[in-house]
Write a protein that holds these residues in place. Structure first.
Motif, PDB file in Angstrom:
ATOM      1  N   THR A  11      -3.646  -5.637 -16.315  1.00 33.62           N
ATOM      2  CA  THR A  11      -4.057  -4.402 -16.979  1.00 33.62           C
ATOM      3  C   THR A  11      -5.541  -4.435 -17.322  1.00 33.62           C
ATOM      4  OG1 THR A  11      -3.274  -5.310 -19.090  1.00 33.62           O
ATOM      5  CG2 THR A  11      -1.774  -3.846 -17.904  1.00 33.62           C
ATOM      6  N   ASP A  12      -6.067  -5.625 -17.616  1.00 33.36           N
ATOM      7  CA  ASP A  12      -7.500  -5.728 -17.849  1.00 33.36           C
ATOM      8  C   ASP A  12      -8.278  -5.423 -16.574  1.00 33.36           C
ATOM      9  OD1 ASP A  12      -7.110  -6.352 -20.469  1.00 33.36           O
ATOM     10  OD2 ASP A  12      -7.468  -8.501 -20.249  1.00 33.36           O
ATOM     11  N   HIS A  13      -7.717  -5.871 -15.445  1.00 33.08           N
ATOM     12  CA  HIS A  13      -8.391  -5.656 -14.163  1.00 33.08           C
ATOM     13  C   HIS A  13      -8.382  -4.178 -13.780  1.00 33.08           C
ATOM     14  CE1 HIS A  13      -9.770  -6.310 -10.090  1.00 33.08           C
ATOM     15  NE2 HIS A  13      -8.675  -5.736  -9.605  1.00 33.08           N
ATOM     16  N   LEU A  14      -7.296  -3.487 -14.130  1.00 34.48           N
ATOM     17  CA  LEU A  14      -7.205  -2.067 -13.797  1.00 34.48           C
ATOM     18  C   LEU A  14      -7.939  -1.237 -14.851  1.00 34.48           C
ATOM     19  CD1 LEU A  14      -3.644  -1.236 -12.409  1.00 34.48           C
ATOM     20  CD2 LEU A  14      -5.779  -1.455 -11.177  1.00 34.48           C
ATOM     21  N   GLN A  15      -9.217  -1.464 -14.963  1.00 31.86           N
ATOM     22  CA  GLN A  15     -10.011  -0.688 -15.908  1.00 31.86           C
ATOM     23  C   GLN A  15     -10.183   0.736 -15.393  1.00 31.86           C
ATOM     24  OE1 GLN A  15     -11.014  -1.859 -18.933  1.00 31.86           O
ATOM     25  NE2 GLN A  15      -9.848  -3.686 -18.387  1.00 31.86           N
ATOM     26  N   GLN A  16     -10.372   1.660 -16.340  1.00 36.30           N
ATOM     27  CA  GLN A  16     -10.618   3.028 -15.925  1.00 36.30           C
ATOM     28  C   GLN A  16     -11.928   3.110 -15.164  1.00 36.30           C
ATOM     29  OE1 GLN A  16     -10.197   5.999 -18.908  1.00 36.30           O
ATOM     30  NE2 GLN A  16      -8.202   5.302 -19.582  1.00 36.30           N
ATOM     31  N   GLN A  17     -11.937   3.948 -14.136  1.00 33.98           N
ATOM     32  CA  GLN A  17     -13.107   4.091 -13.293  1.00 33.98           C
ATOM     33  C   GLN A  17     -13.590   5.530 -13.340  1.00 33.98           C
ATOM     34  OE1 GLN A  17     -11.090   2.507  -9.842  1.00 33.98           O
ATOM     35  NE2 GLN A  17     -10.557   4.552  -9.106  1.00 33.98           N
ATOM     36  N   GLU A  18     -14.838   5.717 -12.983  1.00 34.72           N
ATOM     37  CA  GLU A  18     -15.421   7.049 -13.059  1.00 34.72           C
ATOM     38  C   GLU A  18     -14.741   8.022 -12.108  1.00 34.72           C
ATOM     39  OE1 GLU A  18     -19.599   7.222 -12.675  1.00 34.72           O
ATOM     40  OE2 GLU A  18     -20.006   5.784 -14.269  1.00 34.72           O
ATOM     41  N   GLN A  19     -14.409   7.549 -10.921  1.00 31.95           N
ATOM     42  CA  GLN A  19     -13.833   8.424  -9.905  1.00 31.95           C
ATOM     43  C   GLN A  19     -12.312   8.387  -9.969  1.00 31.95           C
ATOM     44  OE1 GLN A  19     -14.773   7.327  -5.876  1.00 31.95           O
ATOM     45  NE2 GLN A  19     -14.090   9.264  -5.026  1.00 31.95           N
ATOM     46  N   LEU A  20     -11.710   9.557 -10.127  1.00 31.03           N
ATOM     47  CA  LEU A  20     -10.261   9.637 -10.111  1.00 31.03           C
ATOM     48  C   LEU A  20      -9.740   9.363  -8.704  1.00 31.03           C
ATOM     49  CD1 LEU A  20      -9.124  12.835 -12.072  1.00 31.03           C
ATOM     50  CD2 LEU A  20      -8.573  10.472 -12.633  1.00 31.03           C
ATOM     51  N   MET A  21      -8.682   8.577  -8.605  1.00 29.38           N
ATOM     52  CA  MET A  21      -8.021   8.416  -7.322  1.00 29.38           C
ATOM     53  C   MET A  21      -7.335   9.731  -6.957  1.00 29.38           C
ATOM     54  SD  MET A  21      -7.273   6.501  -4.719  1.00 29.38           S
ATOM     55  CE  MET A  21      -7.850   4.906  -5.283  1.00 29.38           C
ATOM     56  N   GLY A 171      -7.236   3.553 -10.313  1.00 28.47           N
ATOM     57  CA  GLY A 171      -7.249   3.224  -8.892  1.00 28.47           C
ATOM     58  C   GLY A 171      -5.899   3.161  -8.226  1.00 28.47           C
ATOM     59  N   VAL A 172      -4.875   3.743  -8.846  1.00 24.87           N
ATOM     60  CA  VAL A 172      -3.542   3.770  -8.245  1.00 24.87           C
ATOM     61  C   VAL A 172      -3.378   5.068  -7.455  1.00 24.87           C
ATOM     62  CG1 VAL A 172      -1.050   3.716  -8.666  1.00 24.87           C
ATOM     63  CG2 VAL A 172      -2.599   2.360 -10.109  1.00 24.87           C
ATOM     64  N   LEU A 173      -3.034   4.947  -6.183  1.00 25.36           N
ATOM     65  CA  LEU A 173      -2.771   6.102  -5.333  1.00 25.36           C
ATOM     66  C   LEU A 173      -1.306   6.494  -5.496  1.00 25.36           C
ATOM     67  CD1 LEU A 173      -3.480   8.136  -3.069  1.00 25.36           C
ATOM     68  CD2 LEU A 173      -2.898   6.323  -1.416  1.00 25.36           C
ATOM     69  N   ILE A 174      -1.069   7.697  -6.004  1.00 25.77           N
ATOM     70  CA  ILE A 174       0.299   8.182  -6.209  1.00 25.77           C
ATOM     71  C   ILE A 174       0.601   9.222  -5.132  1.00 25.77           C
ATOM     72  CG2 ILE A 174       1.918   9.233  -7.826  1.00 25.77           C
ATOM     73  CD1 ILE A 174       0.129   8.239 -10.104  1.00 25.77           C
ATOM     74  N   ILE A 175       1.730   9.030  -4.457  1.00 25.35           N
ATOM     75  CA  ILE A 175       2.119   9.885  -3.337  1.00 25.35           C
ATOM     76  C   ILE A 175       3.525  10.420  -3.566  1.00 25.35           C
ATOM     77  CG2 ILE A 175       2.565  10.003  -0.852  1.00 25.35           C
ATOM     78  CD1 ILE A 175       0.655   7.668  -0.470  1.00 25.35           C
ATOM     79  N   GLY A 176       3.668  11.742  -3.505  1.00 24.68           N
ATOM     80  CA  GLY A 176       4.996  12.340  -3.394  1.00 24.68           C
ATOM     81  C   GLY A 176       5.328  12.473  -1.921  1.00 24.68           C
ATOM     82  N   SER A 177       6.504  11.995  -1.516  1.00 21.60           N
ATOM     83  CA  SER A 177       6.870  11.982  -0.101  1.00 21.60           C
ATOM     84  C   SER A 177       8.171  12.746   0.109  1.00 21.60           C
ATOM     85  CB  SER A 177       7.033  10.542   0.392  1.00 21.60           C
ATOM     86  OG  SER A 177       7.538  10.505   1.715  1.00 21.60           O
ATOM     87  N   GLY A 178       8.070  13.875   0.808  1.00 18.08           N
ATOM     88  CA  GLY A 178       9.249  14.680   1.094  1.00 18.08           C
ATOM     89  C   GLY A 178       8.932  15.690   2.178  1.00 18.08           C
ATOM     90  N   ASN A 179       9.318  16.930   1.987  1.00 19.95           N
ATOM     91  CA  ASN A 179       8.927  18.048   2.852  1.00 19.95           C
ATOM     92  C   ASN A 179       9.076  19.327   2.052  1.00 19.95           C
ATOM     93  OD1 ASN A 179      10.287  16.008   5.049  1.00 19.95           O
ATOM     94  ND2 ASN A 179       8.556  17.127   5.931  1.00 19.95           N
TER      95      ASN A 179
END
Length: 277
Positions: A11-21, A171-179
């Motif tokens: 959690t320390d490594h996953l610091q907030q970053q300026e650019q939203l994923m 930096g987490v990429l969240i994907i909804g997968s369906g149709n």
């Protein structure tokens, strides 16, 4: 990464970053897209070059429908072949990406509208690996799945997604997968190779869905049953549609909106996909 010290380190490594994923909704279509060189799989490969390299990927797949909400929390999720009648080459595919138990625990801590269960039995189903293996073929990025609670309506899933918004900042990429349009019972199997063949109702609803998304008008999409008979033809059952609610729930005020793989298949399916951010 199951000790407290490992969790703190992560959690320390996953610091907030300026650019939203960015956040994606991906129309995954046939499992064969997982092994074939198609216009859809090529676009998934290209998408990975257009967005920042994620620290982890979290997928909400149409193919993990559960009572309650679960998240995969094992070190190495198995590759699930949850289909039948396809070539043996498809069943032979393994996607050995690591999991990330620490991220699973962090996600559980973010969600207060549900008691999310840490799951050690599921893995990566074809709604996940058929896409991700094209995006990240080296399988070196942690991949997790969040299940869809089939006892809840679209509003619930949309609101739950909002609670995970901070993961985009880490930096987490969240994907909804369906149709978006998914009616297997009405597929014109003899038209599968006809380019962009769509029934009128399917094309009409796909265009309406896109218009609502482009305008940020999510209420009709949440309450899709109020959109009439064509919407119920497009969404005869909700499992492939609900992943879109997660993508939309993660929409930020400054996100750009674009569509890709915007094609119909077999009359009653659309591969239309969305990138926010």
């Amino acid at each position: 990464m199951t000790t407290l010290s490992a969790f703190k380190s992560f959690t320390d490594h996953l610091q907030q970053q300026e650019q939203l994923m960015p956040v994606l909704f991906v129309g995954h279509g046939s499992p064969m897209n997982g092994i074939e060189d198609t216009e859809f799989s090529r676009r998934w490969t290209k998408m990975a070059t257009e967005i920042p390299v994620p620290k982890a990927v979290l997928v909400i797949s149409a193919h993990w429908f559960t009572s309650g909400t679960k998240i995969t929390a094992m070190d190495f999720p198995k590759t699930i072949h949850d289909f039948g009648g396809f070539p043996k080459e498809l069943f032979a595919v393994q996607y050995p990406a690591p999991g990330n138990p620490a991220l699973a625990k962090e996600t559980v801590g973010l969600i207060h509208s549900a008691n999310v269960e840490l799951d050690h039995d599921w893995g990566l189903d074809h709604g996940t690996w058929t896409i991700i293996r094209h995006m990240y073929p080296d399988a070196n990025i942690p991949v997790l799945q969040l299940s869809i609670d089939y006892t809840k309506g679209a509003q619930y899933h949309y609101d739950l997604a909002k609670e995970m918004y901070s993961l985009r900042k880490k930096g987490v990429l969240i994907i909804g997968s369906g149709n978006m349009v998914h009616n297997l019972g009405m597929v014109a199997w003899d038209k599968l190779n006809d380019k962009e063949y769509a029934y009128d109702w399917a094309a009409n609803m796909n265009n309406k869905f896109k218009e609502f998304i482009q305008n940020g008008n999510h209420n009709p999409l949440i309450n899709y049953s109020g959109l009439g008979k064509e919407a119920l033809l497009a969404i005869p059952t909700p499992e492939h549609y609900l992943p879109l609610m997660y993508t939309l729930g993660l929409n930020g005020p400054k996100d750009s909106i674009s569509f890709f793989n915007d094609k119909a298949v077999g009359g009653s399916l659309t591969m239309t996909s969305v990138k926010l951010g």
